[in-house]
Motif scaffolding. Structure first.
Motif, PDB file in Angstrom:
ATOM      1  N   ARG A 347       0.833  -1.204   0.000  1.00  0.00           N
ATOM      2  CA  ARG A 347       0.000   0.000   0.000  1.00  0.00           C
ATOM      3  C   ARG A 347       0.871   1.258   0.000  1.00  0.00           C
ATOM      4  NH1 ARG A 347      -2.464   3.202   4.067  1.00  0.00           N
ATOM      5  NH2 ARG A 347      -1.405   1.950   5.641  1.00  0.00           N
ATOM      6  N   LEU A 348       1.948   1.245   0.802  1.00  0.00           N
ATOM      7  CA  LEU A 348       2.840   2.399   0.853  1.00  0.00           C
ATOM      8  C   LEU A 348       3.563   2.607  -0.479  1.00  0.00           C
ATOM      9  CD1 LEU A 348       4.443   1.997   4.396  1.00  0.00           C
ATOM     10  CD2 LEU A 348       2.486   3.405   3.726  1.00  0.00           C
ATOM     11  N   ALA A 349       3.954   1.517  -1.110  1.00  0.00           N
ATOM     12  CA  ALA A 349       4.662   1.607  -2.392  1.00  0.00           C
ATOM     13  C   ALA A 349       3.763   2.232  -3.454  1.00  0.00           C
ATOM     14  CB  ALA A 349       5.126   0.232  -2.828  1.00  0.00           C
ATOM     15  N   LYS A 350       2.486   1.876  -3.440  1.00  0.00           N
ATOM     16  CA  LYS A 350       1.550   2.430  -4.401  1.00  0.00           C
ATOM     17  C   LYS A 350       1.477   3.954  -4.267  1.00  0.00           C
ATOM     18  CE  LYS A 350      -3.225   2.058  -6.002  1.00  0.00           C
ATOM     19  NZ  LYS A 350      -4.545   1.393  -5.782  1.00  0.00           N
ATOM     20  N   GLN A 351       1.433   4.438  -3.015  1.00  0.00           N
ATOM     21  CA  GLN A 351       1.383   5.874  -2.769  1.00  0.00           C
ATOM     22  C   GLN A 351       2.703   6.535  -3.157  1.00  0.00           C
ATOM     23  OE1 GLN A 351      -1.097   7.678  -2.091  1.00  0.00           O
ATOM     24  NE2 GLN A 351      -0.126   9.654  -1.649  1.00  0.00           N
ATOM     25  N   LEU A 352       3.789   5.866  -2.849  1.00  0.00           N
ATOM     26  CA  LEU A 352       5.112   6.392  -3.200  1.00  0.00           C
ATOM     27  C   LEU A 352       5.246   6.533  -4.713  1.00  0.00           C
ATOM     28  CD1 LEU A 352       7.781   7.173  -1.723  1.00  0.00           C
ATOM     29  CD2 LEU A 352       8.607   4.871  -2.243  1.00  0.00           C
ATOM     30  N   ASN A 353       4.752   5.560  -5.456  1.00  0.00           N
ATOM     31  CA  ASN A 353       4.791   5.618  -6.919  1.00  0.00           C
ATOM     32  C   ASN A 353       4.006   6.810  -7.453  1.00  0.00           C
ATOM     33  OD1 ASN A 353       6.298   3.262  -7.017  1.00  0.00           O
ATOM     34  ND2 ASN A 353       4.515   1.946  -7.235  1.00  0.00           N
ATOM     35  N   GLU A 354       2.880   7.089  -6.857  1.00  0.00           N
ATOM     36  CA  GLU A 354       2.048   8.211  -7.299  1.00  0.00           C
ATOM     37  C   GLU A 354       2.744   9.546  -7.036  1.00  0.00           C
ATOM     38  OE1 GLU A 354      -1.687   7.827  -5.366  1.00  0.00           O
ATOM     39  OE2 GLU A 354      -2.283   6.031  -6.477  1.00  0.00           O
ATOM     40  N   LEU A 355       3.445   9.638  -5.905  1.00  0.00           N
ATOM     41  CA  LEU A 355       4.103  10.891  -5.532  1.00  0.00           C
ATOM     42  C   LEU A 355       5.391  11.134  -6.316  1.00  0.00           C
ATOM     43  CD1 LEU A 355       3.641  10.642  -1.656  1.00  0.00           C
ATOM     44  CD2 LEU A 355       2.473  12.251  -3.189  1.00  0.00           C
ATOM     45  N   LEU A 356       6.054  10.054  -6.740  1.00  0.00           N
ATOM     46  CA  LEU A 356       7.386  10.190  -7.330  1.00  0.00           C
ATOM     47  C   LEU A 356       7.497   9.548  -8.714  1.00  0.00           C
ATOM     48  CD1 LEU A 356       9.413   9.543  -4.078  1.00  0.00           C
ATOM     49  CD2 LEU A 356       9.279  11.707  -5.331  1.00  0.00           C
ATOM     50  N   ARG A 357       6.374   9.478  -9.438  1.00  0.00           N
ATOM     51  CA  ARG A 357       6.365   8.965 -10.817  1.00  0.00           C
ATOM     52  C   ARG A 357       7.031   7.598 -10.907  1.00  0.00           C
ATOM     53  NH1 ARG A 357       8.222  13.910 -10.525  1.00  0.00           N
ATOM     54  NH2 ARG A 357      10.366  13.357 -11.068  1.00  0.00           N
ATOM     55  N   GLY A 358       6.648   6.738  -9.990  1.00  0.00           N
ATOM     56  CA  GLY A 358       7.275   5.427  -9.940  1.00  0.00           C
ATOM     57  C   GLY A 358       6.398   4.302 -10.451  1.00  0.00           C
ATOM     58  N   LYS A 359       6.952   3.122 -10.444  1.00  0.00           N
ATOM     59  CA  LYS A 359       6.192   1.923 -10.754  1.00  0.00           C
ATOM     60  C   LYS A 359       6.792   0.764  -9.964  1.00  0.00           C
ATOM     61  CE  LYS A 359       8.800   0.639 -14.909  1.00  0.00           C
ATOM     62  NZ  LYS A 359       8.695   0.310 -16.359  1.00  0.00           N
ATOM     63  N   GLY A 360       5.945  -0.170  -9.613  1.00  0.00           N
ATOM     64  CA  GLY A 360       6.378  -1.304  -8.804  1.00  0.00           C
ATOM     65  C   GLY A 360       5.260  -1.727  -7.874  1.00  0.00           C
ATOM     66  N   ASN A 361       5.469  -2.786  -7.135  1.00  0.00           N
ATOM     67  CA  ASN A 361       4.462  -3.270  -6.188  1.00  0.00           C
ATOM     68  C   ASN A 361       5.127  -4.183  -5.177  1.00  0.00           C
ATOM     69  OD1 ASN A 361       4.588  -5.984  -7.391  1.00  0.00           O
ATOM     70  ND2 ASN A 361       3.515  -5.034  -9.110  1.00  0.00           N
ATOM     71  N   GLY A 362       4.317  -4.738  -4.300  1.00  0.00           N
ATOM     72  CA  GLY A 362       4.864  -5.631  -3.292  1.00  0.00           C
ATOM     73  C   GLY A 362       3.775  -6.217  -2.423  1.00  0.00           C
ATOM     74  N   LYS A 363       4.191  -6.846  -1.355  1.00  0.00           N
ATOM     75  CA  LYS A 363       3.258  -7.480  -0.428  1.00  0.00           C
ATOM     76  C   LYS A 363       3.291  -6.761   0.924  1.00  0.00           C
ATOM     77  CE  LYS A 363       3.514 -11.910  -2.821  1.00  0.00           C
ATOM     78  NZ  LYS A 363       3.778 -13.361  -2.703  1.00  0.00           N
ATOM     79  N   LYS A 364       2.913  -7.472   1.965  1.00  0.00           N
ATOM     80  CA  LYS A 364       2.749  -6.873   3.287  1.00  0.00           C
ATOM     81  C   LYS A 364       4.053  -6.298   3.844  1.00  0.00           C
ATOM     82  CE  LYS A 364       0.210  -6.166   7.031  1.00  0.00           C
ATOM     83  NZ  LYS A 364      -0.964  -5.275   7.022  1.00  0.00           N
ATOM     84  N   ILE A 365       5.141  -7.045   3.714  1.00  0.00           N
ATOM     85  CA  ILE A 365       6.389  -6.666   4.385  1.00  0.00           C
ATOM     86  C   ILE A 365       7.343  -5.899   3.482  1.00  0.00           C
ATOM     87  CG2 ILE A 365       8.467  -7.585   5.499  1.00  0.00           C
ATOM     88  CD1 ILE A 365       6.786  -9.856   6.582  1.00  0.00           C
ATOM     89  N   ILE A 366       7.395  -6.276   2.199  1.00  0.00           N
ATOM     90  CA  ILE A 366       8.410  -5.682   1.320  1.00  0.00           C
ATOM     91  C   ILE A 366       7.832  -5.385  -0.058  1.00  0.00           C
ATOM     92  CG2 ILE A 366       9.332  -7.869   0.416  1.00  0.00           C
ATOM     93  CD1 ILE A 366      12.163  -6.598   0.943  1.00  0.00           C
ATOM     94  N   ALA A 367       8.288  -4.278  -0.649  1.00  0.00           N
ATOM     95  CA  ALA A 367       7.877  -3.879  -1.989  1.00  0.00           C
ATOM     96  C   ALA A 367       9.079  -3.292  -2.711  1.00  0.00           C
ATOM     97  CB  ALA A 367       6.750  -2.853  -1.925  1.00  0.00           C
ATOM     98  N   GLN A 368       9.051  -3.327  -4.029  1.00  0.00           N
ATOM     99  CA  GLN A 368      10.169  -2.768  -4.783  1.00  0.00           C
ATOM    100  C   GLN A 368       9.697  -2.254  -6.132  1.00  0.00           C
ATOM    101  OE1 GLN A 368      12.196  -6.740  -4.648  1.00  0.00           O
ATOM    102  NE2 GLN A 368      12.724  -6.211  -6.776  1.00  0.00           N
ATOM    103  N   GLY A 369      10.522  -1.362  -6.730  1.00  0.00           N
ATOM    104  CA  GLY A 369      10.168  -0.791  -8.011  1.00  0.00           C
ATOM    105  C   GLY A 369      11.192   0.229  -8.443  1.00  0.00           C
ATOM    106  N   ILE A 370      10.743   1.190  -9.261  1.00  0.00           N
ATOM    107  CA  ILE A 370      11.614   2.244  -9.789  1.00  0.00           C
ATOM    108  C   ILE A 370      10.937   3.592  -9.570  1.00  0.00           C
ATOM    109  CG2 ILE A 370      12.754   3.157 -11.843  1.00  0.00           C
ATOM    110  CD1 ILE A 370      12.749   0.375 -13.010  1.00  0.00           C
ATOM    111  N   LEU A 371      11.722   4.577  -9.159  1.00  0.00           N
ATOM    112  CA  LEU A 371      11.240   5.945  -8.991  1.00  0.00           C
ATOM    113  C   LEU A 371      11.924   6.833 -10.021  1.00  0.00           C
ATOM    114  CD1 LEU A 371      11.375   6.230  -5.091  1.00  0.00           C
ATOM    115  CD2 LEU A 371       9.380   5.726  -6.516  1.00  0.00           C
TER     116      LEU A 371
END
Length: 390
Positions: A347-371
């Motif tokens: 959930r946090l990664a999804k918000q981070l992607n929106e704020l910083l033009r990112g993409k990626g996803n993850g589960k409960k404990i860990i998420a990863q992607g590109i900003l």
């Protein structure tokens, strides 16, 4: 009017003369031409259609409809006009080699194992054959060897329409029930099969039969096969690759596989040593950081994604922070790993992607992607503690 199918009588015919019966335009701007006789084979039975020319028109495709062979051309003709047809012989001959090779191989599979050919497709690069039973690669290679022995014997390939009384006495292969006259193709000692396709006149013209792939498919197996010219082209391509690998590894061609295994073993050993050194670096970095922080943002230079994930996870598990964002890359393109022991990382990664033009996803404990953001932009968003506003 019955059309004369020259390809059934003389499959090695390359040119012919015919009269135009009709010509109709299509929505695509091409023309459908019916002749009184043709040597062009229409698509069917797993074999592609022939191409070539009719007069100065290009033959684009050949299909059968209502017992007529339809020639699709790029130019029109007048009914009653006499035309000269020329087959693209290289294409036709490759099809003949493959179709005859398929007969030999399928006939032997049926003889030895009782399996039926339930699918046959002649593609641009590969021929596939589907059988309704399981074969091992060892069995396939034995069948391949036997099929090639029949190629070397240069056995005649016969095609004819037997009368009904003779047909009933013959034990032949067929994929489906056939009404009306049945055309049989016979290779003595190899196969007897109902088939409408074109074949070489003697098995020696197949050149060679090579099985290049085997996999389980719909309760049976699917084989990949090449014959004749295509098999030679495949060998030439693979030989070129073997020669390149041989040169790169400074190994004799018969020893290439052994040399590759040695390189892979050395590479795995190096990977293990690199992973051990990374672990030492991470341990040292962790000792320099305070424990039990609310959040932690770290930037690393040129850290591979696997190691970035390990480092972020390590920081969380050693309780350096409840929420960790580890980034590696350069302004405008940062890989990131978000790790948390108390929030929802996905959930946090999804918000981070929106704020910083990112993409990626993850589960409960860990998420990863590109900003796709600068370091300053990331630091600004992180300092604002966006996760507390969700």
């Amino acid at each position: 009017m019955k059309m004369e199918r020259l390809y059934e009588q003389k499959p090695d015919i390359k040119q012919f003369d015919a009269q135009v019966i009709s010509c109709e335009g299509t929505e695509n701007g091409t023309y459908k031409v019916i002749l009184d006789r043709t040597a062009f084979y229409p698509e069917g039975g797993g074999q592609p259609f022939d191409t070539g020319t009719l007069g100065d028109a290009r033959v684009i495709s050949i299909h059968e409809k209502d017992n007529y062979v339809i020639h699709e051309t790029d130019k029109p003709f007048q009914a009653g006009e006499n035309v000269h047809g020329i087959i693209d012989w290289d294409r036709r001959f490759i099809h003949m080699q493959h179709h005859t090779g398929e007969h030999l191989f399928s006939g032997l599979v049926c003889q030895h194992y009782g399996y039926h050919n339930v699918g046959f497709h002649m593609g641009q690069e590969m021929v596939t054959i589907d059988f309704d039973g399981i074969l091992t690669m060892e069995q396939v290679l034995e069948l391949e060897k036997e099929a090639n022995e029949l190629v070397y014997c240069n056995i005649p390939v016969e095609a004819w329409y037997p009368p009904a009384e003779e047909l009933h006495r013959l034990d032949y292969r067929s994929k489906k029930e056939i009404s009306g006259p049945v055309r049989l193709v016979r290779i003595a000692g190899g196969d007897l099969c109902a088939c409408c396709g074109t074949h070489v006149s003697y098995t020696g013209e197949i050149g060679t039969i090579k099985i290049t792939g085997l996999k389980k498919y719909k309760g049976g197996v699917r084989l990949e096969m090449l014959c004749g010219r295509k098999a030679l082209m495949d060998y030439e391509g693979k030989q070129e690759q073997v020669m390149k690998i041989s040169g790169l590894l400074s190994a004799k061609q018969p020893e290439v596989a052994e040399a590759v295994e040695k390189v892979m073993k050395e590479s795995l050993e190096k990977d293990g040593e690199i992973a051990r050194l990374y672990q030492q670096i991470f341990d040292l970095k962790c000792t320099l950081l305070p424990d039990n922080e609310d959040s932690l943002l770290v930037f690393e230079k040129d850290l591979p994604s696997v190691q970035l994930r390990k480092f972020a996870d390590m920081l969380c598990r050693q309780q350096k922070a409840n929420l960790v964002l580890a980034c590696s890359g350069e302004d405008g393109n940062y890989q990131y790993v978000l790790c948390t022991m108390s929030e929802d990382a996905g959930r946090l990664a999804k918000q981070l992607n929106e704020l910083l033009r990112g993409k990626g996803n993850g589960k409960k404990i860990i998420a990863q992607g590109i900003l796709f953001a600068s370091r300053k932009e990331i630091e600004d968003v992180w300092s604002q503690e966006f996760w507390k506003k969700l």
